[in-house]
Design an enzyme around this catalytic site. Structure first.
Site, PDB file in Angstrom:
ATOM      1  N   GLU A   1     -19.059  13.784   9.219  1.00  0.00           N
ATOM      2  CA  GLU A   1     -19.119  15.071   9.949  1.00  0.00           C
ATOM      3  C   GLU A   1     -18.931  16.255   9.017  1.00  0.00           C
ATOM      4  OE1 GLU A   1     -16.964  15.527  13.583  1.00  0.00           O
ATOM      5  OE2 GLU A   1     -18.077  13.937  14.568  1.00  0.00           O
TER       6      GLU A   1
HETATM    7  C1  LIG Z   1     -19.003   5.626   7.471  1.00  0.00           C
HETATM    8  C2  LIG Z   1     -19.978   6.701   7.722  1.00  0.00           C
HETATM    9  C3  LIG Z   1     -20.412   6.962   9.020  1.00  0.00           C
HETATM   10  C4  LIG Z   1     -21.372   7.941   9.262  1.00  0.00           C
HETATM   11  N1  LIG Z   1     -21.883   8.085  10.521  1.00  0.00           N
HETATM   12  C5  LIG Z   1     -22.946   8.907  10.706  1.00  0.00           C
HETATM   13  C6  LIG Z   1     -23.635   8.940  11.962  1.00  0.00           C
HETATM   14  O1  LIG Z   1     -23.269   8.257  12.925  1.00  0.00           O
HETATM   15  N2  LIG Z   1     -24.734   9.731  12.080  1.00  0.00           N
HETATM   16  C7  LIG Z   1     -25.168  10.507  11.038  1.00  0.00           C
HETATM   17  O2  LIG Z   1     -26.177  11.184  11.204  1.00  0.00           O
HETATM   18  N3  LIG Z   1     -24.537  10.507   9.853  1.00  0.00           N
HETATM   19  C8  LIG Z   1     -23.456   9.719   9.652  1.00  0.00           C
HETATM   20  N4  LIG Z   1     -22.817   9.692   8.440  1.00  0.00           N
HETATM   21  C9  LIG Z   1     -23.284  10.572   7.368  1.00  0.00           C
HETATM   22  C10 LIG Z   1     -22.281  11.619   6.929  1.00  0.00           C
HETATM   23  O3  LIG Z   1     -22.195  12.660   7.846  1.00  0.00           O
HETATM   24  C11 LIG Z   1     -22.733  12.050   5.521  1.00  0.00           C
HETATM   25  O4  LIG Z   1     -22.367  10.988   4.672  1.00  0.00           O
HETATM   26  C12 LIG Z   1     -22.151  13.321   5.068  1.00  0.00           C
HETATM   27  O5  LIG Z   1     -22.686  14.377   5.797  1.00  0.00           O
HETATM   28  C13 LIG Z   1     -22.361  13.565   3.574  1.00  0.00           C
HETATM   29  O6  LIG Z   1     -23.645  13.268   3.156  1.00  0.00           O
HETATM   30  P1  LIG Z   1     -23.861  12.357   1.843  1.00  0.00           P
HETATM   31  O7  LIG Z   1     -22.973  11.187   1.965  1.00  0.00           O
HETATM   32  O8  LIG Z   1     -25.290  12.139   1.669  1.00  0.00           O
HETATM   33  O9  LIG Z   1     -23.291  13.241   0.664  1.00  0.00           O
HETATM   34  P2  LIG Z   1     -24.062  14.398  -0.230  1.00  0.00           P
HETATM   35  O10 LIG Z   1     -24.734  15.301   0.738  1.00  0.00           O
HETATM   36  O11 LIG Z   1     -24.890  13.677  -1.204  1.00  0.00           O
HETATM   37  O12 LIG Z   1     -22.870  15.104  -0.883  1.00  0.00           O
HETATM   38  C14 LIG Z   1     -22.235  14.625  -2.075  1.00  0.00           C
HETATM   39  C15 LIG Z   1     -21.066  15.542  -2.405  1.00  0.00           C
HETATM   40  O13 LIG Z   1     -21.559  16.861  -2.673  1.00  0.00           O
HETATM   41  C16 LIG Z   1     -20.860  17.792  -1.898  1.00  0.00           C
HETATM   42  N5  LIG Z   1     -21.772  18.897  -1.579  1.00  0.00           N
HETATM   43  C17 LIG Z   1     -23.008  18.841  -1.067  1.00  0.00           C
HETATM   44  N6  LIG Z   1     -23.526  20.068  -0.939  1.00  0.00           N
HETATM   45  C18 LIG Z   1     -22.589  20.925  -1.405  1.00  0.00           C
HETATM   46  C19 LIG Z   1     -22.500  22.339  -1.549  1.00  0.00           C
HETATM   47  N7  LIG Z   1     -23.481  23.142  -1.179  1.00  0.00           N
HETATM   48  N8  LIG Z   1     -21.387  22.849  -2.071  1.00  0.00           N
HETATM   49  C20 LIG Z   1     -20.355  22.066  -2.443  1.00  0.00           C
HETATM   50  N9  LIG Z   1     -20.380  20.731  -2.330  1.00  0.00           N
HETATM   51  C21 LIG Z   1     -21.475  20.176  -1.810  1.00  0.00           C
HETATM   52  C22 LIG Z   1     -20.396  17.039  -0.677  1.00  0.00           C
HETATM   53  O14 LIG Z   1     -19.241  17.647  -0.120  1.00  0.00           O
HETATM   54  C23 LIG Z   1     -20.084  15.683  -1.262  1.00  0.00           C
HETATM   55  O15 LIG Z   1     -18.769  15.701  -1.783  1.00  0.00           O
HETATM   56  C24 LIG Z   1     -21.842   8.734   8.181  1.00  0.00           C
HETATM   57  C25 LIG Z   1     -21.376   8.511   6.904  1.00  0.00           C
HETATM   58  C26 LIG Z   1     -20.472   7.505   6.662  1.00  0.00           C
HETATM   59  C27 LIG Z   1     -20.019   7.283   5.252  1.00  0.00           C
END
Ligand SMILES: Cc1cc2nc3c(=O)[nH]c(=O)nc-3n(C[C@H](O)[C@H](O)[C@H](O)COP(=O)(O)OP(=O)(O)OC[C@H]3O[C@@H](n4cnc5c(N)ncnc54)[C@H](O)[C@@H]3O)c2cc1C
Length: 805
Positions: A500
């Site tokens: 989230e």
């Molecule tokens: C167990 C689990 C359950 C989930 N359930 C769902 C679900 O039911 N439905 C759904 O749609 N999604 C779901 N998600 C997805 C979740 O919301 C995303 O993992 C999350 O939004 C982060 O995306 P990412 O993992 O691709 O990280 P990335 O977007 O690749 O980010 C990597 C890092 O960069 C940082 N970052 C990115 N952009 C910026 C910025 N502009 N400035 C500073 N820092 C930044 C982030 O904070 C993070 O630390 C789930 C994820 C997990 C792990």
């Protein structure tokens, strides 16, 4: 002349301190002119110059048409260049939700009586009955170790969850759901998470952003009638698929798409969507029957309108639809809730049926998601975090009493006292914040900024609490097995941090970015006025802004000099000073934030280290308010007093750290120097909670049974034969009963009536010497056995071990 000057200055400062900028200038000019008449003229040029300046300033403040022509007309074009440019998705995200107490904190003059007078609706009889009935029953039936070994909830638990309508907590009663308040919903998730994070996540997901919530707010009547009753009873298991490999934090960049097409079905021409998507990390996906899908809707043949790209849209796709590939599982840190990818290849679905809200919903998906998240971020992950923290408090309070080293319960060592205080203090603060924010939701707000604060700062606090708890339980927290209830929370911490909206992004971009535009009394109005090229509106906004800055700068300075003493505070004797300090920091935050915006303009958006610190300041202002509100609303016990003071002192220190960090790094150095003189003229004097206060907080969970129970009111406490918390609680009860007998023995040793001896050998000597009775001796033995049992860890046969998860 000096008297006139001083009088004018004092009246000016008093009025400006109260936020009355226009009156302050008028009064200062008036006093100056009257003084001129009464006292006579020593230096006419000086009098005249000052009088002209004061009258000019008062006129500029009070006569809008004049300043529009003289000033606003010229600065508006310059403003247009520095104001942040907002894309559509960004604007929708920023504008989602409502402004509430966060607006007061941003204004630099919070009205504490408004906060203390806020009375959120209490839990209803139905909600209380559900917590004490089905929730406790589910907790009793759950065996989390078994869930880990099965890598899923057992079928009978799934059945129970569905039967008791756990999946329908947010669905209105008219559709067969439970229609619960946000606080009830949050407390259910909290209690479940104290027993099984897998069960809590499973229940949490259908009740958070997803098909249920989207249908309630945006679905057509037909869609509501069709799906909501089935979602409430678990006939349909929903999931919501937003994230994809290309679109994580930048969810709006999704490449999932739905092309509008006509097909002939049973002789009828039907307008539909040909959908292609790749989604990952989707919770409940492997078992879902109904997929909530976010995608970009495209209409290349212009079948709907002249616009090809209609924007992000949400739809409901039944699992059985041809082209849907679902069922693979991810393994999220070993926590066995259902989570996996979903791929859709050329999935065809009738547009009017599947798009949430029908044709009216086309292109409004992003707004739907942002509005839902504005509320939802206050509930799910904060509830999980509070559950983990309360559980850690409950476990560590008991363990630090039961576990002895060097012949002493480890809780008596100062080294342990320190993390214990953090665990108890943060748990108090986190629960207070959760309760306040859910209360706001139940009162009809959609507090977007507090929701983001809850998401990021409560999950971070959970990380700290669980890490401390692991250190206190040491080896027994590391050896996995049914007795170890902490390791599972440790595994789950990164999940809370990431989902989230990952915390780094939430802290460094969203909390302050949204706060600065939404909660600030004038910035949003300035942006809108510039966008609409509305000089009158811009003039009112910009001069309101100037007035805000000037009056808050004076306020911040006077409060800093007086040790916050001039600030109004509610009539609460014991906490008065804390309200005053927070008022001081609210004013300081306003001028630091305005200065950062004023000097960096739109580029502040990219200065994430600065906006992250500003987010910290705002967040800890909010958390501290929640702690004060909690203390105000609950019994004024010694332990509550210590817990509230610890919480607020921690927040004050962190606010100071954040503001100092901004000043140290603000690129325009002279502005930073002036700000430092205004807000820390006597230095940065707040310190973290003192050792003595930490000791009082630790004692609250070691020695004050009532306080420990109140602090962990949401935890499900299993019966004494439960190998985890149950046994620990039983051992604690016995250990507490044994304390007076142990004291008797120690006193006898000190008096020279007994030889010094370790552990049970001293009991034997005491019995033989008649210092303790046989009954007391038996009680000591029982307590010792219970202790041994509670500190034992699991060990497995080598073959069994190979099959363990
Ligand atoms: C167990 C689990 C359950 C989930 N359930 C769902 C679900 O039911 N439905 C759904 O749609 N999604 C779901 N998600 C997805 C979740 O919301 C995303 O993992 C999350 O939004 C982060 O995306 P990412 O993992 O691709 O990280 P990335 O977007 O690749 O980010 C990597 C890092 O960069 C940082 N970052 C990115 N952009 C910026 C910025 N502009 N400035 C500073 N820092 C930044 C982030 O904070 C993070 O630390 C789930 C994820 C997990 C792990």
């Amino acid at each position: 002349m000096l008297i006139t000057f001083l009088l004018a200055l004092i009246v000016f400062l008093v009025l400006a301190f109260r936020g009355l900028g226009f009156l302050a200038w008028v009064a200062a000019a008036g006093i100056w002119l009257i003084g001129w008449r009464i006292v006579g003229i020593d230096s006419p040029l000086l009098y005249e110059t000052v009088a002209i300046v004061l009258i000019a300033l008062a006129a500029l403040y009070g006569v809008p048409p004049l300043r529009r022509q003289l000033i606003s007309r010229f600065i508006m074009p310059r403003f247009a260049k520095v104001l942040p440019r907002l894309g559509d998705t960004e604007r929708i995200a920023l504008e989602a939700g409502t402004v509430w107490w966060d607006g007061d904190l941003f204004s630099g003059m919070p009205d504490w009586n408004k906060l203390l007078g806020f009375e959120p609706p209490p839990l209803s009889a139905d909600e209380r009955a559900f917590l004490e009935g089905p929730v406790d029953e589910l907790c009793r039936r759950l065996d989390d170790w078994q869930v880990y070994q099965l890598r899923d909830l057992p079928p009978e638990i799934w059945d129970f969850i569905k039967r008791e309508r756990f999946f329908g907590m947010i669905i209105p009663k008219e559709y067969g759901g439970l229609g619960f308040s946000a606080l009830a919903h949050s407390r259910v998730v909290t209690r479940l998470s104290s027993r099984s994070i897998t069960a809590a996540v499973t229940v949490m997901v259908p009740n958070s952003l997803g098909p249920g919530e989207l249908l309630i707010h945006y679905g057509t009547d037909e869609q509501k009638k069709r799906y909501l009753p089935r979602l409430a009873t678990g006939e349909e298991i929903p999931c919501f698929a937003l994230t994809g490999p290309e679109a994580g934090s930048d969810a709006a960049a999704t490449q999932s798409e739905g092309i509008v097409e006509k097909r002939t079905i049973d002789g009828n021409e039907v307008l539909g969507l040909r959908l292609n998507w790749k989604k990952r990390y989707i919770t409940l996906a492997p078992v879902a029957t109904l997929i909530g899908l976010a995608f970009r809707l495209k209409d290349p043949d212009r079948l709907l309108s002249d616009q090809e790209d209609r924007g992000i849209t949400c739809a409901l796709i039944p699992r059985a639809t041809p082209g849907v590939e679902i069922g693979l599982r991810h393994d999220p840190m070993g926590v066995p809730f259902q989570n996996g990818p979903i791929v859709g290849t050329d999935v065809w679905a009738p547009l009017d049926e599947v798009v949430i809200g029908g044709r009216d919903g086309i292109g409004h998906g992003w707004r739907m998601l942002m509005e839902s998240l504005a509320a939802g971020r206050s509930i799910s992950l904060p509830a999980l975090s509070v559950g983990a923290a309360q559980m850690a408090t409950r476990i560590c309070g008991a363990y630090a009493t039961v576990r002895e080293q060097f012949d002493t319960p480890i809780g008596r060592f100062e080294g342990i006292e320190e993390p214990l205080a953090r665990i108890a203090g943060l748990t108090y603060l986190m629960t207070a914040t959760r309760t306040l924010t859910c209360g706001a939701l139940d009162a009809g707000e959609k507090p977007a900024v507090p929701g983001n604060i809850c998401k990021a700062y409560l999950t971070e606090s959970m990380r700290q609490v669980i890490s401390d708890a692991m250190d206190i339980r040491a080896g027994s927290a590391i050896q996995r097995g049914p007795r170890n209830t902490l390791a599972r929370a440790w595994d789950a911490v990164p999940i809370g941090i990431t989902v989230e909206g990952a915390n780094i992004l939430t802290r460094s971009m969203i909390v302050y970015g949204q706060g600065a535009i939404r909660c600030h009394p004038f910035v949003h109005k300035e942006i809108n006025a510039v966008a609409a090229n509305d000089l009158a509106a811009f003039d009112i906004a910009i001069f309101g802004h100037v007035n805000l800055f000037v009056t808050r700068a004076i306020r911040a300075k006077l409060l800093a000099f007086s040790g916050s003493r001039f600030a109004d505070a509610p009539n609460t004797q014991d906490m008065r000073r804390y309200y005053q300090h927070l008022s001081r920091f609210s004013a300081a935050f306003t001028i630091v934030s305005d200065s950062a915006m004023g000097t960096l303009g739109g580029s502040l958006k990219r200065r994430e280290k600065l906006s992250g610190r500003l987010a910290d300041a705002l967040a800890y202002l909010y958390l501290a308010s929640a702690a004060l509100k909690r203390y105000h609303d609950e019994a004024k016990t010694t332990s509550n007093f210590a817990l509230a003071r610890w919480s607020v002192e921690l927040c004050l220190f962190r606010i100071q750290e954040a503001l100092v960090g901004v000043l140290d790094n603000l690129p325009v150095r002279w502005v930073a120097v002036l700000l430092r003189l205004a807000i820390f003229p006597l230095g940065a004097r707040f310190r973290p909670p003192a050792d003595r206060l930490g000791a009082a907080v630790a004692r609250a969970i070691l020695e004050d049974r009532e306080a420990r129970h109140t602090l962990t009111a949401d935890v499900f406490v299993p019966p004494a034969d439960d190998p985890g918390l149950g046994m620990l609680e039983a051992a604690l009860d016995k250990a507490v009963r044994a304390i007076p007998i142990e004291t008797k023995l120690r006193d006898a040793v000190r008096a020279g009536n007994l030889d010094r001896a370790p552990g049970h050998m001293l009991d034997d000597l005491g019995l033989a010497a008649g210092v303790i009775t046989q009954q007391e001796y038996d009680l000591l033995n029982e307590a010792r056995d219970a202790r041994d049992e509670a500190v034992a860890v699991d060990a497995f046969d080598a073959e069994v071990f190979k099959r363990l998860h």
